[in-house]
Motif scaffolding. Structure first.
Motif, short mmCIF file in Angstrom:
data_model
loop_
_atom_site.label_atom_id
_atom_site.label_comp_id
_atom_site.label_asym_id
_atom_site.label_seq_id
_atom_site.Cartn_x
_atom_site.Cartn_y
_atom_site.Cartn_z
N PRO B 2 0.80 -1.22 0.00
CA PRO B 2 0.00 0.00 0.00
C PRO B 2 0.84 1.27 0.00
CG PRO B 2 -0.08 -1.06 2.15
CD PRO B 2 0.70 -1.96 1.26
N LYS B 65 -3.72 4.97 -3.62
CA LYS B 65 -4.98 5.70 -3.42
C LYS B 65 -6.13 4.79 -3.85
CE LYS B 65 -3.56 9.73 -2.01
NZ LYS B 65 -3.89 10.22 -0.69
N PRO B 66 -7.26 4.98 -3.24
CA PRO B 66 -8.41 4.19 -3.66
C PRO B 66 -8.64 4.36 -5.16
CG PRO B 66 -8.94 5.56 -1.76
CD PRO B 66 -7.59 5.95 -2.20
N ASP B 67 -8.97 3.28 -5.81
CA ASP B 67 -9.16 3.42 -7.26
C ASP B 67 -10.56 3.97 -7.56
OD1 ASP B 67 -10.87 1.32 -6.91
OD2 ASP B 67 -9.38 -0.18 -7.50
N ALA B 69 -13.21 2.89 -8.67
CA ALA B 69 -14.42 2.13 -8.35
C ALA B 69 -15.04 2.55 -7.02
CB ALA B 69 -14.09 0.64 -8.31
N CYS B 70 -14.21 3.12 -6.13
CA CYS B 70 -14.70 3.49 -4.82
C CYS B 70 -15.47 4.81 -4.85
CB CYS B 70 -13.56 3.63 -3.83
SG CYS B 70 -12.59 2.15 -3.66
N ASN B 190 -22.96 5.09 3.65
CA ASN B 190 -21.66 4.79 3.06
C ASN B 190 -20.84 6.03 2.78
OD1 ASN B 190 -19.56 3.46 1.94
ND2 ASN B 190 -20.59 2.97 0.00
N THR B 191 -20.63 6.82 3.82
CA THR B 191 -19.77 7.98 3.61
C THR B 191 -18.82 8.15 4.79
OG1 THR B 191 -19.75 10.31 2.98
CG2 THR B 191 -21.29 9.68 4.71
N GLY B 192 -17.90 9.08 4.64
CA GLY B 192 -16.88 9.30 5.66
C GLY B 192 -17.38 10.23 6.76
N SER B 226 -12.80 13.76 3.07
CA SER B 226 -13.62 12.68 2.50
C SER B 226 -13.83 13.01 1.03
CB SER B 226 -14.99 12.68 3.18
OG SER B 226 -15.11 11.66 4.08
N PRO B 227 -12.81 12.82 0.20
CA PRO B 227 -12.87 13.39 -1.15
C PRO B 227 -13.87 12.72 -2.08
CG PRO B 227 -10.91 12.04 -0.90
CD PRO B 227 -11.56 12.09 0.44
N ASN B 228 -14.14 11.44 -1.87
CA ASN B 228 -14.91 10.70 -2.87
C ASN B 228 -16.30 10.28 -2.41
OD1 ASN B 228 -12.57 10.82 -4.44
ND2 ASN B 228 -11.76 9.00 -3.42
N HIS B 229 -16.72 10.76 -1.27
CA HIS B 229 -18.03 10.36 -0.76
C HIS B 229 -18.79 11.60 -0.33
CE1 HIS B 229 -15.63 6.72 -0.50
NE2 HIS B 229 -16.77 6.03 -0.48
#
Lengths: 260, 407, 383
Positions: B2, B65-67, B69-70, B190-192, B226-229
């Protein structure tokens, strides 16, 4: 009663210091301990079992050395310990951590009660407990300061609030997070320590749990840490010196405008 | 892996070593490398926090970093800042006004509106006040079942509202209600979520919420995103943010929502609410706190502090040492494992000032420290420090205020 | 110093240290004032299995040796010599049963003593039989299936609080020392009452009482070993327990030293921590060296006893003599380094000094210890 206790191994934050030169946490020589709030959860689980019978299982997620925390719980008197450890779980935030723990809880199977400390002393988030009950879709009661009664699949508990407490009844299975007021954790016993040394601790990795790879570790964590820094040390203010009467007069003058 | 070091780029310059809060990086000599040494990350100690990545001037550290798909696909649809309004017995709690104030500040940077989410029963008389304090909209959900906070119905309603209206940011008090409720909501949608923030800001470029909070007993601060959620959710401690001065000319829109009663069902049953006299001296609300520690010498001496507190109209606090010694009940404990306070005046008597105590009181406006030991760490945070005998100073100070205030 | 302790011994050390720090130290000053029996602390000690250390496994114990017991006693004494002696005195009262009890007696008494459900005391000393133990006057007269006890024991540690007592009484006065026998007497037996409770200089958390026997009838099954074995049982018991008294002294010395080093670093005079003055440093160095020397001797003797060696009277006496003299000296120096504060009850070291004194006196005064050592030396030379 089958009780699952979720614990975390944390550095003893009362011993954590900042190295003023490098401005980093000094963790050398800092003991790893069971999160102090989790001790109350372990104690409560053992007390319930002593009263009502059943089985206590403690699970923890962390690096391989977190096994020591499980052995400590064994020494207090729990029946089973499971270590959830895999590099794939590293970097988990509270969302991914609760998801992973739930994976383990489902693998354990039947349970009546899950106990957690109210929060961990290192992260202080208080999110993993409620996160677990949300993933499992079971009732939760946070900040439990007393379990009044467990009977016929129902539990009546006292939940601490800012003003006092609430009395709440919940069907089981449920999850409680517990606060310091609930009990005084026992010390380990010698026989317990000897048993703990021999105890078999199950190791569950991603292979055993087979969780959705998108939901674990860094990838499964919605939050990301972008910066870690040491708070700038607060500068000391004015030192007032002199005889008692002088000191008191000066302090009075400085404070009077703030006092109605 | 990672996280990894790109050997070709690393010069063993130690910059990452200094950035790592966990002492997880060391420099090792290595033959065959241009610099002859390199950074090595101990993966068992590393927390993947990423603090080393921006510290490396040579871009030699790669953090996975999370890909894609997340990432939530409709992230752009989320707009506006929400504040969960906490009420008890139908009365809005002050932390909610503080959050509305902060939300207004953040909304200016995002050019968006601030909405209050208000759950309960019989709340209509409180709506104006919310608008005056900065709410542009109020989502109002009233039902007898919602009169008192309960985890499940509140979670159900909040989740439904979020799914329907898609706010970009959701703020909530880091209280016994907020911390319980929001953690459950975050998992469900499903968020941060970042707990117990002491600082909130907007990244000027990415327009995302920068959430800063203490960790390790206040020894370090972490900024979290929480950039992606969506929504980006945070709980904030009481008295950390400032409410805006109420503006009675402000206008707001009330959006009343009703849901199917099944949504209000709760498996847990609230049987009773008990207010304890002892806890009613709500330390978190007190403007003036007189607090005692090990230097008080014994429980009988706290009488001195009660006398001063009474004259000043304040409350009495205590360090953990005094609680552990059995001199004061736990409800008076200030600090990491006790209550967090932000008083106008905090008078620390015979408290040495361990970091666990400091994190609970250092946002107070004026801190007065009275201690015999000149090296006590409390003096490092004190606005006014007095090195001396509290048993002389406190009674004299009480007398002085008593005379001037005629109490 | 690394004493190469076994894993089990390290466990005992770790646990008793934890109990001492978390449960004993916070209440030590309180019990020093109130002179009450610290049942709450003994409950913690019991729940942690420390009473099981010296009891064989087959009777619910852990089957540890003298060194194991010494380690526990030392750690508890570091926090409070008084509370530690309540613990050690139960071991003292239990040893006669372990060493000389028959199967029935062991089965009947040891499990409860191992679990700490009951505690024990040892009754030998009488008003006129201190160092001269053979002068005891308490009698045990055989009457059918019973013995009838008459007489008074005094200065009995755990007296009136313990449930199980091992008592030495004369069954045949004409035989002198060979006429003594040892009995197990339970609290509550008719004719067994408690007299004066002493007020003491130190170890005030422990209780010291008079035991009074007035036609106290006990079943003959309570005789330990055989009639006439009383003094042999006593001597064998002391061989086991003397290292324990030495360990108590050692712990008191270590505890005082711990406080003193910490204080010397904190206390500033003439603008400097007093630990930076050579005069203080040398005192600290001597104290630390003496404590370590005492520990070496105590642990060595305890190991010797554990190895099954007989004829350890001289070495046991040496350990008790040396460690208790060290404790007295180190605690006196500790008070000196604390200066005026050291003399005040607000600070902990004066209590250590008071607690230390008894270790030079009980279970054989240090003068008696010297007699034992010298006698043995001379015997060895005569061979």
């Amino acid at each position: 009663m089958n009780i699952i206790v979720c614990i975390k191994q944390v550095p003893d934050t009362t011993e954590v210091r900042i190295n003023p030169e490098t401005n980093t946490l000094v963790r050398e020589g800092v003991k790893s301990i069971i999160n102090p709030f989790d001790m109350y959860a372990i104690e409560e689980a053992i007390r319930i079992k002593e009263k009502l019978g059943g089985k206590t299982t403690v699970i923890t997620m962390g690096p391989p050395q977190a096994e020591a925390a499980l052995r400590e719980a064994f020494a207090m008197g729990i029946d089973e310990g499971i270590l959830i450890s895999d590099r794939a779980f590293a970097g988990s935030d509270t969302w991914a951590t609760s998801y992973t723990l739930v994976g383990a809880i489902k693998k354990i199977g039947e349970f009546d009660l899950i106990l957690c400390g109210k929060q961990a002393a290192d992260g202080d988030t208080a999110q993993v407990g409620p996160g677990i009950s949300a993933h499992l879709d079971i009732p939760q009661v946070t900040y439990v300061k007393k379990i009044e009664e467990i009977k016929d699949g129902l539990a009546r508990v006292e939940r601490m609030t800012e003003e006092g407490f609430e009395i709440i009844e919940t069907p089981l299975p449920a999850l409680f997070t517990v606060v310091k007021e609930i009990n005084e954790p026992r010390l380990p016993s010698l026989k317990g320590m000897m048993r703990a040394k021999q105890a078999k601790i199950a190791l569950w990795t991603q292979k055993e749990l087979n969780l959705d790879a998108q939901k674990i570790g860094l990838c499964g964590s919605p939050t990301q840490v972008v910066k870690i820094f040491t708070p700038p040390p607060k500068k000391g203010g004015k030192i007032i010196t002199g005889e008692t009467q002088e000191v008191v007069s000066e302090l009075f003058d400085l404070l009077k405008s703030e006092v109605n | 892996m990672p996280i990894q070091i790109i050997l070709e780029k690393c010069t063993g310059c130690k910059l990452c070593l200094k950035a790592c809060p966990f002492n997880a990086i060391r420099i090792e000599d290595k033959k065959g490398l241009p610099a002859g040494r390199q950074a090595v990350i101990d993966l068992n100690t590393c927390n993947l926090c990423g603090a080393c990545v921006p510290a490396c001037k040579l871009k030699a550290i790669l953090l996975e970093k999370p890909d894609k798909a997340c990432i939530v696909p409709d992230i752009k649809d989320y707009k506006g800042i929400w504040v969960f309004i906490e009420q008890k017995k139908g009365k809005v709690q002050s932390v909610s006004y503080e959050l509305l104030g902060k939300a207004q500040e953040l909304a200016k940077q995002l050019s968006c509106q601030v909405s209050a989410v208000f759950l309960g029963n019989g709340l209509d008389d409180q709506l104006e006040e919310l608008v005056w304090h900065g709410a542009d909209n109020i989502y109002l959900i009233q039902a007898p079942e919602l009169a008192n906070f309960q985890d499940e119905p509140y979670t159900n309603v909040l989740v439904k509202l979020i799914q329907k209206y898609k706010p970009e940011i959701l703020l909530c008090g880091a209280t016994s209600i907020g911390r319980s409720l929001i953690s459950r909501v975050a998992v469900n949608i499903n968020t941060g979520l970042t707990a117990d923030c002491t600082g909130l800001d907007i990244d000027p470029e990415k327009k995302i919420l920068l959430q800063t909070r203490p960790a390790f007993g206040g020894n370090i601060m972490a900024t979290i995103i929480s950039p992606n959620h969506r929504p980006q959710m945070a709980t904030v401690r009481h008295k950390v943010m400032q409410p805006i001065a109420p503006d009675k000319r402000r206008k707001g829109k009330i959006i009343r929502e009703q849901f199917d009663s099944s949504l209000y069902a709760s498996r847990t049953k609230l049987l009773d609410i008990v207010e304890e006299v002892e806890a009613l001296i709500n330390l978190s609300e007190a403007d003036i706190i007189v607090s005692g520690g090990r230097g008080m010498g014994g429980p009988e001496n706290f009488k001195l502090l009660y006398e001063l507190a009474q004259v000043l109209g304040g409350a009495v606090g205590s360090s953990r040492a005094a609680v552990d010694a059995g001199w004061m009940p736990y409800s008076h404990q200030v600090g990491q494992t006790g209550r967090t306070v932000a008083a106008k005046i905090y008078i620390a008597c015979g408290i040495s000032g361990q970091i666990q105590h400091l994190v609970g009181m250092q946002s107070s406006k004026i801190i007065v420290a009275i201690n015999k030991d000149p090296d006590a760490p409390i003096f490092k945070v004190a606005t006014y420090g007095i090195i001396g005998d509290l048993f002389e100073i406190i009674p004299a100070l009480t007398k002085k205020f008593k005379e001037s205030l005629k109490r | 110093m690394d004493y190469l302790l076994t894993d089990g011994q390290k466990m005992i050390q770790e646990l008793s240290r934890k109990i001492a720090q978390e449960k004993v130290a916070p209440v030590a000053a309180k019990y020093d004032i109130t002179e009450e029996f610290p049942w709450d602390v003994l409950k913690v000690i019991a729940d942690s299995d420390l009473f099981a250390i010296f009891v064989p496994v087959e009777y619910g114990g852990i089957g540890g040796g003298v060194l194991d017991l010494c380690i526990a006693t030392e750690e508890l004494s570091r926090a409070c010599g008084g509370i530690a002696v309540c613990y050690a005195a139960s071991a003292l009262g239990t040893f006669p049963i372990i060493l000389f009890g028959n199967e029935e007696q062991k089965k009947k008494y040891l499990p409860d003593l191992a679990s700490g459900k009951k505690i024990a005391a040892f009754g030998l000393t009488e008003p006129e039989a201190g160092s001269d133990a053979s002068a005891i006057k308490t009698t045990a007269r055989k009457e059918g299936d019973h013995y009838v006890l008459n007489g008074t024991k005094h200065f009995i540690t755990n007296g009136a609080e313990a449930q199980i007592y091992t008592i030495v009484a004369m069954t045949d006065k004409t035989k002198g020392a060979r006429g003594a026998s040892a009995f197990i007497v339970e609290k509550g037996t008719k004719g067994f009452t408690f007299g004066k409770k002493e007020e003491k200089l130190g170890i005030r958390a422990s209780i010291t009482s008079e035991l009074v026997f007035t036609d106290c009838k006990i079943p003959k099954e309570n005789l330990l070993s055989k009639e006439g074995m009383g003094f042999i049982i006593t001597m064998k018991t002391f061989d086991m327990s003397r290292p324990g008294v030495a360990a108590q002294a050692l712990g008191i010395a270590q505890g005082a030293l711990d406080h003193t080093v910490k204080y010397a670093k904190e206390r500033h005079q003439f603008g400097k921590a007093i630990s930076s003055f050579q005069g203080i440093q040398w005192m600290l160095a001597d104290m630390a060296t003496e404590v370590e020397a005492a520990r070496s001797l105590v642990y060595s003797v305890a190991r010797m006893v554990d190895s099954g060696k007989t004829g350890v009277s001289k070495e046991s006496a040496m350990a008790k003599l040396f460690a208790s003299d060290v404790a007295m000296k180190v605690t006196t120096d500790a008070v000196q380094i604390f200066g005026g504060y050291g003399y005040m009850k607000d600070y902990p070291v004066e209590k250590f000094m008071r607690d230390a004194k008894i270790t030079q006196i009980y279970e054989g005064t240090n003068q008696i210890q010297r007699n034992i050592i010298a006698l043995q030396l001379i015997k060895e030379m005569a061979k």
